[in-house]
Each structure stands twice: as C-alpha cells, then as structure tokens.
Motif scaffolding. Sequence first.
Motif, PDB file in Angstrom:
ATOM      1  N   THR A  59       0.821  -1.274   0.157  1.00  0.00           N
ATOM      2  CA  THR A  59      -0.045  -0.125   0.005  1.00  0.00           C
ATOM      3  C   THR A  59       0.767   1.351   0.081  1.00  0.00           C
ATOM      4  O   THR A  59       0.209   2.351  -0.389  1.00  0.00           O
ATOM      5  CB  THR A  59      -0.901  -0.123   1.200  1.00  0.00           C
ATOM      6  N   ILE A  60       1.975   1.248   0.547  1.00  0.00           N
ATOM      7  CA  ILE A  60       2.782   2.578   0.339  1.00  0.00           C
ATOM      8  C   ILE A  60       3.279   3.064  -1.173  1.00  0.00           C
ATOM      9  O   ILE A  60       3.163   4.266  -1.504  1.00  0.00           O
ATOM     10  CB  ILE A  60       3.970   2.592   1.381  1.00  0.00           C
ATOM     11  N   PRO A  61       3.734   2.020  -1.743  1.00  0.00           N
ATOM     12  CA  PRO A  61       4.361   2.543  -2.994  1.00  0.00           C
ATOM     13  C   PRO A  61       3.051   3.167  -4.002  1.00  0.00           C
ATOM     14  O   PRO A  61       2.024   2.224  -3.846  1.00  0.00           O
ATOM     15  CB  PRO A  61       5.036   1.438  -3.640  1.00  0.00           C
ATOM     16  N   PRO A  62       3.177   3.672  -4.818  1.00  0.00           N
ATOM     17  CA  PRO A  62       2.106   4.210  -5.434  1.00  0.00           C
ATOM     18  C   PRO A  62       1.680   3.010  -6.835  1.00  0.00           C
ATOM     19  O   PRO A  62       2.129   3.541  -7.984  1.00  0.00           O
ATOM     20  CB  PRO A  62       2.263   5.661  -6.183  1.00  0.00           C
ATOM     21  N   TRP A  63       1.418   2.002  -6.522  1.00  0.00           N
ATOM     22  CA  TRP A  63       1.189   1.282  -7.533  1.00  0.00           C
ATOM     23  C   TRP A  63       0.094   1.451  -8.664  1.00  0.00           C
ATOM     24  O   TRP A  63      -0.467   2.392  -8.372  1.00  0.00           O
ATOM     25  CB  TRP A  63       0.900  -0.314  -6.993  1.00  0.00           C
ATOM     26  N   PRO A  64       0.231   1.005  -9.967  1.00  0.00           N
ATOM     27  CA  PRO A  64      -0.679   1.253 -10.854  1.00  0.00           C
ATOM     28  C   PRO A  64      -2.165   1.013 -10.287  1.00  0.00           C
ATOM     29  O   PRO A  64      -3.141   1.909 -10.985  1.00  0.00           O
ATOM     30  CB  PRO A  64      -0.330   0.658 -12.133  1.00  0.00           C
ATOM     31  N   ILE A  65      -2.364   0.369  -9.536  1.00  0.00           N
ATOM     32  CA  ILE A  65      -3.784  -0.172  -9.281  1.00  0.00           C
ATOM     33  C   ILE A  65      -4.540   1.082  -8.428  1.00  0.00           C
ATOM     34  O   ILE A  65      -5.605   1.400  -8.049  1.00  0.00           O
ATOM     35  CB  ILE A  65      -3.913  -1.447  -8.359  1.00  0.00           C
ATOM     36  N   TYR A  66      -3.759   1.946  -7.971  1.00  0.00           N
ATOM     37  CA  TYR A  66      -4.151   3.085  -6.886  1.00  0.00           C
ATOM     38  C   TYR A  66      -4.042   4.315  -7.865  1.00  0.00           C
ATOM     39  O   TYR A  66      -4.177   5.362  -7.371  1.00  0.00           O
ATOM     40  CB  TYR A  66      -2.989   3.278  -5.846  1.00  0.00           C
ATOM     41  N   ARG A  67      -3.743   4.199  -9.305  1.00  0.00           N
ATOM     42  CA  ARG A  67      -3.796   5.619  -9.964  1.00  0.00           C
ATOM     43  C   ARG A  67      -4.850   5.539 -11.254  1.00  0.00           C
ATOM     44  O   ARG A  67      -4.603   5.932 -12.336  1.00  0.00           O
ATOM     45  CB  ARG A  67      -2.340   5.812 -10.638  1.00  0.00           C
ATOM     46  N   LYS A  68      -5.784   4.619 -11.030  1.00  0.00           N
ATOM     47  CA  LYS A  68      -6.565   4.322 -12.294  1.00  0.00           C
ATOM     48  C   LYS A  68      -7.617   5.670 -12.485  1.00  0.00           C
ATOM     49  O   LYS A  68      -8.238   5.649 -13.683  1.00  0.00           O
ATOM     50  CB  LYS A  68      -7.718   3.156 -11.939  1.00  0.00           C
ATOM     51  N   LYS A  69      -7.990   6.168 -11.523  1.00  0.00           N
ATOM     52  CA  LYS A  69      -8.828   7.559 -11.778  1.00  0.00           C
ATOM     53  C   LYS A  69      -8.218   8.746 -11.440  1.00  0.00           C
ATOM     54  O   LYS A  69      -8.819   9.425 -10.286  1.00  0.00           O
ATOM     55  CB  LYS A  69     -10.225   7.193 -11.061  1.00  0.00           C
ATOM     56  N   PRO A  70      -7.712   9.354 -12.238  1.00  0.00           N
ATOM     57  CA  PRO A  70      -6.968  10.719 -11.829  1.00  0.00           C
ATOM     58  C   PRO A  70      -8.058  11.876 -11.956  1.00  0.00           C
ATOM     59  O   PRO A  70      -8.858  11.660 -12.769  1.00  0.00           O
ATOM     60  CB  PRO A  70      -5.835  10.762 -12.970  1.00  0.00           C
TER      61      PRO A  70
END
Length: 96
Positions: A59-70
């Motif tokens: 959860t700490i690194p900004p993996w692509p699954i956390y950047r789907k809806k900018p």
Amino acid sequence: MLNIATHMDFEGQGRAEKLSRVIITLFGAVGLLWGYIIQQFSQTVYILIAGVVLASLLTIPPWPIYRKKPLNWQKPRPDSQTTQSSSDDTKKKKKN
C-alpha cells in the motif's frame, strides 16, 4: 530521466487504506489465534509484524492499481485584478 509516478488518486488512497486495515486485522487475528494455540505470545507479535510489512509493501508505493482514476483539474483563469491593471497600464502607455 526516470518517469516514475509518485502519486495516488483519491480513490486509490482509500483503496490502499482499506487494504492495509484488512491485512493487518487478518494477520493480527491469525497471530492471536496461533499464539494462543501454541501458548507463545512472541509468535503473535511475529505474525503481526509480518502483516504490517506485507501491508506496507502493498500500500505505500503508488502502484498502478492506485492511479486508475486521476482528477481532471480545470485550467486556471486569469485573475480579474491582474487583467484590469494590465489594461490600465497599456492605456497609460498609449497616452504618453
């Protein structure tokens, strides 16, 4: 240089927080149960620490699954005072 994304969107932050809470809770419950069964509190702590490490890695690194809806930000509007003062300056220059 390197084009590494260093951000998460708001929904991604919520998803990461929920995932970390679930992981830590599950590892805590399993650790508590296992430690009770074998009567070793240290095993409970080790399992909980493993859960914290796993949750941190996921959860700490900004993996692509956390950047789907900018968010789509609006373009800034020119300040009305700045435009008015610049037009006043041009009028003064024309008079001189």
